[in-house]
Design a protein around this motif. Structure first.
Motif, short mmCIF file in Angstrom:
data_model
loop_
_atom_site.label_atom_id
_atom_site.label_comp_id
_atom_site.label_asym_id
_atom_site.label_seq_id
_atom_site.Cartn_x
_atom_site.Cartn_y
_atom_site.Cartn_z
N SER A 296 0.81 -1.23 0.00
CA SER A 296 0.00 0.00 0.00
C SER A 296 0.84 1.27 0.00
CB SER A 296 -0.92 0.01 1.22
OG SER A 296 -0.15 0.00 2.42
N ALA A 297 2.15 1.14 -0.20
CA ALA A 297 3.03 2.31 -0.12
C ALA A 297 2.66 3.37 -1.17
CB ALA A 297 4.48 1.87 -0.31
N LEU A 298 2.75 4.62 -0.75
CA LEU A 298 2.53 5.74 -1.65
C LEU A 298 3.89 6.27 -2.09
CD1 LEU A 298 0.82 7.95 -3.01
CD2 LEU A 298 0.91 9.21 -0.83
N VAL A 299 4.16 6.23 -3.38
CA VAL A 299 5.43 6.72 -3.93
C VAL A 299 5.22 8.15 -4.39
CG1 VAL A 299 7.16 6.42 -5.74
CG2 VAL A 299 6.15 4.42 -4.63
N VAL A 300 6.03 9.06 -3.85
CA VAL A 300 5.91 10.48 -4.17
C VAL A 300 7.19 10.93 -4.86
CG1 VAL A 300 5.62 12.80 -3.24
CG2 VAL A 300 4.35 10.89 -2.24
N PHE A 301 7.07 11.28 -6.14
CA PHE A 301 8.20 11.82 -6.89
C PHE A 301 8.24 13.32 -6.65
CE2 PHE A 301 7.16 7.92 -9.10
CZ PHE A 301 8.41 7.38 -9.39
N SER A 302 9.27 13.78 -5.95
CA SER A 302 9.37 15.20 -5.62
C SER A 302 10.43 15.86 -6.49
CB SER A 302 9.73 15.37 -4.14
OG SER A 302 9.69 16.74 -3.77
N ALA A 303 10.03 16.91 -7.19
CA ALA A 303 10.93 17.64 -8.08
C ALA A 303 11.01 19.09 -7.63
CB ALA A 303 10.44 17.57 -9.52
N HIS A 304 12.10 19.75 -7.96
CA HIS A 304 12.20 21.18 -7.66
C HIS A 304 11.11 21.92 -8.42
CE1 HIS A 304 13.73 25.14 -6.82
NE2 HIS A 304 14.69 24.63 -6.08
N GLY A 305 10.46 22.84 -7.74
CA GLY A 305 9.37 23.58 -8.36
C GLY A 305 9.84 24.58 -9.40
N LEU A 306 8.87 25.19 -10.06
CA LEU A 306 9.11 26.18 -11.10
C LEU A 306 7.95 27.16 -11.06
CD1 LEU A 306 11.22 26.50 -13.49
CD2 LEU A 306 9.44 25.52 -14.95
N PRO A 307 8.23 28.47 -11.18
CA PRO A 307 7.12 29.44 -11.19
C PRO A 307 6.17 29.16 -12.35
CG PRO A 307 9.23 30.56 -10.88
CD PRO A 307 9.55 29.14 -11.25
N MET A 308 4.87 29.30 -12.10
CA MET A 308 3.88 29.08 -13.15
C MET A 308 4.06 30.06 -14.30
SD MET A 308 2.20 26.42 -12.59
CE MET A 308 1.00 26.67 -13.90
N SER A 309 4.67 31.20 -14.04
CA SER A 309 4.92 32.15 -15.13
C SER A 309 5.82 31.53 -16.18
CB SER A 309 5.56 33.44 -14.58
OG SER A 309 6.79 33.14 -13.92
N GLN A 310 6.78 30.69 -15.76
CA GLN A 310 7.65 30.01 -16.71
C GLN A 310 6.92 28.88 -17.44
OE1 GLN A 310 10.96 31.04 -17.40
NE2 GLN A 310 9.98 32.71 -16.30
N VAL A 311 6.05 28.18 -16.72
CA VAL A 311 5.27 27.12 -17.34
C VAL A 311 4.37 27.69 -18.42
CG1 VAL A 311 3.57 25.30 -16.93
CG2 VAL A 311 5.36 25.74 -15.22
N ARG A 312 3.74 28.82 -18.13
CA ARG A 312 2.84 29.45 -19.11
C ARG A 312 3.58 29.93 -20.35
NH1 ARG A 312 0.05 31.12 -14.25
NH2 ARG A 312 1.37 32.97 -14.07
N GLY B 275 9.54 32.62 -2.66
CA GLY B 275 8.77 33.83 -2.91
C GLY B 275 7.27 33.59 -2.96
N PRO B 276 6.50 34.68 -3.13
CA PRO B 276 5.04 34.60 -3.05
C PRO B 276 4.34 34.20 -4.35
CG PRO B 276 5.72 36.89 -3.30
CD PRO B 276 6.99 36.07 -3.25
N ALA B 277 5.05 34.18 -5.47
CA ALA B 277 4.42 33.88 -6.77
C ALA B 277 3.90 32.44 -6.79
CB ALA B 277 5.42 34.09 -7.90
N LYS B 278 2.93 32.18 -7.65
CA LYS B 278 2.37 30.82 -7.78
C LYS B 278 3.37 29.92 -8.48
CE LYS B 278 -1.70 28.29 -9.40
NZ LYS B 278 -1.80 27.54 -8.12
N TRP B 279 3.60 28.73 -7.91
CA TRP B 279 4.54 27.75 -8.46
C TRP B 279 3.79 26.46 -8.82
CZ3 TRP B 279 10.29 27.19 -7.33
CH2 TRP B 279 10.90 28.46 -7.27
N LEU B 280 4.49 25.60 -9.52
CA LEU B 280 3.96 24.27 -9.81
C LEU B 280 3.55 23.58 -8.51
CD1 LEU B 280 6.49 22.90 -12.45
CD2 LEU B 280 4.02 23.05 -12.78
N GLY B 281 2.49 22.81 -8.58
CA GLY B 281 2.04 22.08 -7.42
C GLY B 281 1.57 20.69 -7.82
#
Length: 319
Positions: free
Chosen positions: A182-198, A232-238
């Motif tokens: 039942s283990a939950l595997v969580v792949f954690s990556a460094h985030g990125l501001p959503m402004s860059q994703v857009r 910082g306060p900007a919206k990031w990947l989640g």
């Protein structure tokens, strides 16, 4: 005979507590790494932010041994990779911030007799903030008359994915059988501001591919991709790794995978081993374990050697 220098490019880290503030200053001075619109005031703002953040950052580094182990870890990777590549190759560190800097790595390579080079980012998944920033700096200091083959991403390299899956499988197998199913595997990556994703940065798609293939090859039954190290306060990947674990860990073992990191450093030893672990256990996890960074695993070094050789061949001018 050609001598090929391989530049192992990574973000870098302070080698002592005294280097924390200068390291942060370099970090916040790069408009690709930190995209906030500081304009012509960036050097001044970077100086102010680095001074304000240095004490809290130094406290975190003190908890993991008083420095970032990323330089020593990358040096070990360079030695292992050079052995795997054999004669005619040499491997050099090129840290984007801190030392040994890209410029220092280039001087070392030229002194060793390099006649051409391969840029090998140790970020498996391309992002403008990491890979592009390191490539731009290498182009700036590498002699223009000498060939330079650039590798941008290897998130889908078969050998890398197999090594990543093997590391996850070994960690899962170390869990008690009652927790494993039942283990939950969580792949954690460094985030990125959503402004860059857009703006079209391909990073999230590359992360998803690496995580999905790693999970499939390891036989992980359930997994989730999350993001960490928001600044910082900007919206990031989640979703944010800590917030996700607090809300979803109850009654099961949690296994985190540092999918975007191939070396141990603050983001693994503090963000995952301290903050994420605390969040998971607070959220009711029955156990918490982390997959080690790939480091100098022989299967991973073999994959890096193949990435380097393939990158050189692809970047070679037509005869």
């Amino acid at each position: 005979m050609d001598h090929t220098a391989v530049f192992l490019m990574n973000l870098g880290g302070p080698r002592s507590l005294e280097e924390v503030e200068p390291y942060l200053y370099e970090l916040f001075s790069d408009p690709l790494l930190i995209t906030a619109p500081f304009g012509p005031f960036r050097p001044l703002v970077a100086r102010l932010i680095s001074r304000l953040r240095a004490p809290s950052s130094a406290e975190k580094y003190a908890l993991i041994g008083g420095k970032s182990p990323i330089v020593e870890g990358t040096e070990a990777q360079a030695r292992a990779l050079q052995r795997a590549l054999g004669p005619g190759w040499s491997c050099h560190l090129a840290m984007r911030c801190g030392h040994p800097s890209t410029e220092e790595g280039v001087r070392e390579a030229l002194a060793a007799g390099a006649t051409r080079a391969v840029a090998l980012p140790l970020y498996p998944q391309y992002a403008n903030a990491t890979t592009r920033s390191s490539l731009v700096e290498l182009r700036r200091v590498w002699p223009g008359e000498l060939p330079l083959a650039e590798i941008c991403t290897w998130h889908d390299h078969e050998g890398y994915l197999d090594a990543s899956a093997a590391a996850l499988r070994e960690t899962l197998e170390a869990l008690p059988a009652s927790d494993r199913a039942s283990a939950l595997v969580v792949f954690s990556a460094h985030g990125l501001p959503m402004s860059q994703v857009r703006k079209g940065d391909p990073y999230p798609g590359y992360i998803e591919h690496s995580a999905r293939e790693t999970a499939r090859r390891a036989g992980a039954q359930e997994f989730r991709v999350t993001y960490q190290s928001r600044v910082g306060p900007a919206k990031w990947l989640g979703p944010d790794t800590v917030e996700f674990l607090e809300a979803n860990a109850r009654g099961r073992a949690v296994v985190t995978v540092p999918i975007a990191f191939v070396s141990e450093h603050l983001e693994t030893l503090y963000d995952l081993d301290v903050l994420a672990k605390e969040a998971a256990l607070t959220g009711g996890a029955t156990a918490y374990v982390r997959v080690p960074a790939l480091g100098t695993r022989p299967d991973f070094i073999a994959a890096l050697a193949d990435v380097a050789r393939t990158g050189l061949a692809a970047g070679r001018p037509a005869a």
